[in-house]
Write a protein that holds these residues in place. Structure first.
Motif, PDB file in Angstrom:
ATOM      1  N   PHE A   1       0.838  -1.194   0.000  1.00 55.88           N
ATOM      2  CA  PHE A   1       0.000   0.000   0.000  1.00 55.88           C
ATOM      3  C   PHE A   1       0.876   1.249   0.000  1.00 55.88           C
ATOM      4  O   PHE A   1       1.954   1.276   0.598  1.00 55.88           O
ATOM      5  CB  PHE A   1      -0.903   0.024   1.234  1.00 55.88           C
ATOM      6  CG  PHE A   1      -2.015  -0.981   1.195  1.00 55.88           C
ATOM      7  CD1 PHE A   1      -3.116  -0.786   0.372  1.00 55.88           C
ATOM      8  CD2 PHE A   1      -1.977  -2.123   1.980  1.00 55.88           C
ATOM      9  CE1 PHE A   1      -4.154  -1.707   0.328  1.00 55.88           C
ATOM     10  CE2 PHE A   1      -3.004  -3.051   1.956  1.00 55.88           C
ATOM     11  CZ  PHE A   1      -4.101  -2.845   1.122  1.00 55.88           C
ATOM     12  N   LYS A   2       0.370   2.298  -0.671  1.00 60.32           N
ATOM     13  CA  LYS A   2       1.068   3.575  -0.706  1.00 60.32           C
ATOM     14  C   LYS A   2       0.048   4.688  -0.478  1.00 60.32           C
ATOM     15  O   LYS A   2      -0.892   4.856  -1.253  1.00 60.32           O
ATOM     16  CB  LYS A   2       1.755   3.779  -2.058  1.00 60.32           C
ATOM     17  CG  LYS A   2       2.886   2.783  -2.336  1.00 60.32           C
ATOM     18  CD  LYS A   2       3.508   3.027  -3.704  1.00 60.32           C
ATOM     19  CE  LYS A   2       4.611   2.021  -3.990  1.00 60.32           C
ATOM     20  NZ  LYS A   2       5.205   2.218  -5.344  1.00 60.32           N
TER      21      LYS A   2
ATOM     22  N   GLU B   1       0.212   2.229   8.950  1.00 58.29           N
ATOM     23  CA  GLU B   1       0.865   0.957   9.258  1.00 58.29           C
ATOM     24  C   GLU B   1      -0.013  -0.160   8.716  1.00 58.29           C
ATOM     25  O   GLU B   1      -1.228  -0.181   8.958  1.00 58.29           O
ATOM     26  CB  GLU B   1       1.027   0.809  10.775  1.00 58.29           C
ATOM     27  CG  GLU B   1       1.621  -0.520  11.213  1.00 58.29           C
ATOM     28  CD  GLU B   1       1.624  -0.679  12.727  1.00 58.29           C
ATOM     29  OE1 GLU B   1       1.934  -1.791  13.204  1.00 58.29           O
ATOM     30  OE2 GLU B   1       1.307   0.303  13.442  1.00 58.29           O
ATOM     31  N   GLU B   2       0.594  -1.063   7.961  1.00 57.14           N
ATOM     32  CA  GLU B   2      -0.158  -2.197   7.441  1.00 57.14           C
ATOM     33  C   GLU B   2      -0.157  -3.319   8.463  1.00 57.14           C
ATOM     34  O   GLU B   2       0.880  -3.651   9.040  1.00 57.14           O
ATOM     35  CB  GLU B   2       0.447  -2.679   6.124  1.00 57.14           C
ATOM     36  CG  GLU B   2      -0.385  -3.751   5.452  1.00 57.14           C
ATOM     37  CD  GLU B   2       0.130  -4.143   4.076  1.00 57.14           C
ATOM     38  OE1 GLU B   2      -0.405  -5.107   3.510  1.00 57.14           O
ATOM     39  OE2 GLU B   2       1.077  -3.483   3.587  1.00 57.14           O
TER      40      GLU B   2
ATOM     41  N   LEU C   1      -3.800   0.746   9.393  1.00 60.57           N
ATOM     42  CA  LEU C   1      -3.994   1.701  10.475  1.00 60.57           C
ATOM     43  C   LEU C   1      -3.453   3.053  10.031  1.00 60.57           C
ATOM     44  O   LEU C   1      -2.241   3.210   9.826  1.00 60.57           O
ATOM     45  CB  LEU C   1      -3.264   1.224  11.732  1.00 60.57           C
ATOM     46  CG  LEU C   1      -3.254   2.184  12.925  1.00 60.57           C
ATOM     47  CD1 LEU C   1      -4.666   2.430  13.438  1.00 60.57           C
ATOM     48  CD2 LEU C   1      -2.356   1.640  14.031  1.00 60.57           C
ATOM     49  N   PHE C   2      -4.351   4.014   9.821  1.00 55.88           N
ATOM     50  CA  PHE C   2      -3.950   5.381   9.486  1.00 55.88           C
ATOM     51  C   PHE C   2      -3.747   6.147  10.787  1.00 55.88           C
ATOM     52  O   PHE C   2      -4.588   6.096  11.687  1.00 55.88           O
ATOM     53  CB  PHE C   2      -5.028   6.051   8.632  1.00 55.88           C
ATOM     54  CG  PHE C   2      -5.133   5.480   7.246  1.00 55.88           C
ATOM     55  CD1 PHE C   2      -4.418   6.024   6.196  1.00 55.88           C
ATOM     56  CD2 PHE C   2      -5.934   4.374   6.999  1.00 55.88           C
ATOM     57  CE1 PHE C   2      -4.507   5.488   4.918  1.00 55.88           C
ATOM     58  CE2 PHE C   2      -6.033   3.825   5.723  1.00 55.88           C
ATOM     59  CZ  PHE C   2      -5.313   4.392   4.692  1.00 55.88           C
ATOM     60  N   LYS C   3      -2.625   6.874  10.868  1.00 55.83           N
ATOM     61  CA  LYS C   3      -2.216   7.448  12.142  1.00 55.83           C
ATOM     62  C   LYS C   3      -2.382   8.960  12.182  1.00 55.83           C
ATOM     63  O   LYS C   3      -1.913   9.679  11.304  1.00 55.83           O
ATOM     64  CB  LYS C   3      -0.758   7.077  12.423  1.00 55.83           C
ATOM     65  CG  LYS C   3      -0.523   5.570  12.538  1.00 55.83           C
ATOM     66  CD  LYS C   3       0.932   5.260  12.803  1.00 55.83           C
ATOM     67  CE  LYS C   3       1.164   3.772  12.970  1.00 55.83           C
ATOM     68  NZ  LYS C   3       2.574   3.448  13.252  1.00 55.83           N
ATOM     69  N   ALA C   4      -3.037   9.412  13.237  1.00 57.06           N
ATOM     70  CA  ALA C   4      -3.136  10.836  13.506  1.00 57.06           C
ATOM     71  C   ALA C   4      -1.875  11.299  14.226  1.00 57.06           C
ATOM     72  O   ALA C   4      -1.155  10.492  14.821  1.00 57.06           O
ATOM     73  CB  ALA C   4      -4.366  11.122  14.362  1.00 57.06           C
ATOM     74  N   GLU C   5      -1.629  12.588  14.184  1.00 58.72           N
ATOM     75  CA  GLU C   5      -0.403  13.112  14.809  1.00 58.72           C
ATOM     76  C   GLU C   5      -0.460  12.978  16.324  1.00 58.72           C
ATOM     77  O   GLU C   5       0.495  12.554  16.968  1.00 58.72           O
ATOM     78  CB  GLU C   5      -0.225  14.586  14.409  1.00 58.72           C
ATOM     79  CG  GLU C   5       1.130  15.149  14.791  1.00 58.72           C
ATOM     80  CD  GLU C   5       1.363  16.533  14.209  1.00 58.72           C
ATOM     81  OE1 GLU C   5       2.093  17.317  14.859  1.00 58.72           O
ATOM     82  OE2 GLU C   5       0.831  16.829  13.127  1.00 58.72           O
TER      83      GLU C   5
END
Length: 266
Positions: free
Chosen positions: A43-44, A50-51, A66-70
Motif C-alpha cells: 500500500f502507498k 501501518e499495514e 492503520l492510518f495514524k493521527a499526529e
C-alpha cells in the motif's frame, strides 16, 4: 385452449423458479464487488500508516491498514462498502485523522489481500477482531465505530455488542431485505438472502450516541430505507439529511464535514 394456458402457466412457473434459484446462487456476486490484491502488494498513501495482517486461523488472514493521527485521542473502526478494497476508501481517512483519530480499516474476506470465505457470521466475527485490536490501544470511550453502505449493518451489529464512544452510519439500510425487496419485488427475498444484516434489530441495542448521514438521491440504498431507522433513535441520536446527496458523494458536502467534525469533537 385450456392445455395451451396450462402450458404457458407451467413455463411461467419454471422461469420464476429458475430465476429464484439463480438469484440465490449469484447473490454474493450481486452484493460484493471485491478487487483482489496479490500478497506482495504494498500500500502507498500520502499520510502516515501501518499495514497490519490479522490472523483468524491457519487459513484466514485479514488485511488491515492503520492510518495514524499526529496526536491521537481515539480510534475509528471503519467498515467500508461492497466494492474494491481499502485503496478506494483511503481518501476518506483524512476526515478522521485531522480530528485526531487513528483509523483502522479492514478488507473483508476476499477483498484486497484478505483471505477466506465470506459469510455473515464471518463479517461479525472479523469485526470483533478489529475491536480487539482497537482495545489494545484505546479504551471503549475513545473508540468510534463507523460504517459506510454495506458496512453500516456490520458497524451497527458490533456497536450493539461492544461499548464505544459513538456509532456513525453513512448511507445505511433498514435491512438488506428492505433494499433487495425493491430490486426483486416478485421474490420472497427474506427466504433467499444469505446476508440479512437487519440494522433495525441492532440499533435499539446500541448504548452509544448514533449519527446517520444519508442523501435524498441515493441510487443504491434508498433514502427511505435509511429513514426507517430514525424512529428507533434514542433522545440524542441524530439523522442528517443531505439534500440531493447520492450514495458515494456525501464527502463533497460541507454539511457532511461540519456535522462529522462536530460529532467527533464531542
Amino acid at each position: 385452449m385450456k392445455k395451451h394456458l396450462k402450458k404457458i402457466a407451467l413455463w411461467a412457473i419454471g422461469i420464476y423458479l429458475a430465476g429464484g434459484i439463480a438469484l440465490y446462487f449469484v447473490q454474493d456476486k450481486l452484493l460484493f464487488h471485491p478487487e483482489v490484491l496479490p500478497e506482495s502488494y504494498k500500500f502507498k498513501f500520502d499520510v502516515p500508516f501501518e499495514e497490519l495482517l490479522i490472523p483468524v486461523n491457519k487459513e484466514v488472514k485479514l488485511s488491515a491498514v492503520l492510518f495514524k493521527a499526529e496526536r491521537p485521542r481515539g480510534m475509528v473502526l471503519y467498515f467500508h462498502g461492497n466494492a474494491m478494497n481499502i485503496n478506494r476508501y483511503a481518501k476518506m481517512m483524512r476526515n478522521f485523522t485531522r480530528n485526531n483519530y487513528d483509523v483502522l480499516i479492514l478488507d473483508y474476506r476476499g477483498f484486497g489481500k484478505s483471505t477466506g470465505r465470506l459469510t455473515e457470521e464471518a463479517l461479525f466475527g472479523d469485526a470483533l477482531l478489529m475491536y480487539k485490536v482497537a482495545r489494545t490501544r484505546f479504551a471503549p470511550w475513545q473508540i468510534v465505530i463507523y460504517g459506510k453502505s454495506i458496512g453500516t449493518g456490520i458497524a451497527a451489529q458490533l456497536a450493539s455488542v461492544r461499548d464505544c464512544r459513538r456509532l456513525v452510519l453513512e448511507t445505511p439500510y433498514y435491512s438488506l431485505e428492505d433494499v433487495a425487496g425493491d430490486v426483486a419485488p416478485i421474490y420472497p427475498v427474506g427466504w433467499l438472502l444469505k446476508y440479512k444484516l437487519p440494522t433495525y434489530t441492532y440499533l435499539p441495542k446500541v448504548a452509544a450516541p448514533v449519527t446517520i448521514f444519508h442523501g435524498t438521491e441515493d441510487e443504491t440504498v434508498p433514502y427511505e430505507s435509511g429513514k426507517r431507522l430514525e424512529p428507533l433513535f434514542k433522545k440524542d441520536d441524530e439523522f442528517v439529511t443531505l439534500e440531493g446527496g447520492e450514495h458515494n458523494n456525501l464527502n463533497d458536502y460541507p454539511l457532511f464535514h461540519r456535522k462529522l467534525d462536530s460529532v467527533l469533537s464531542r
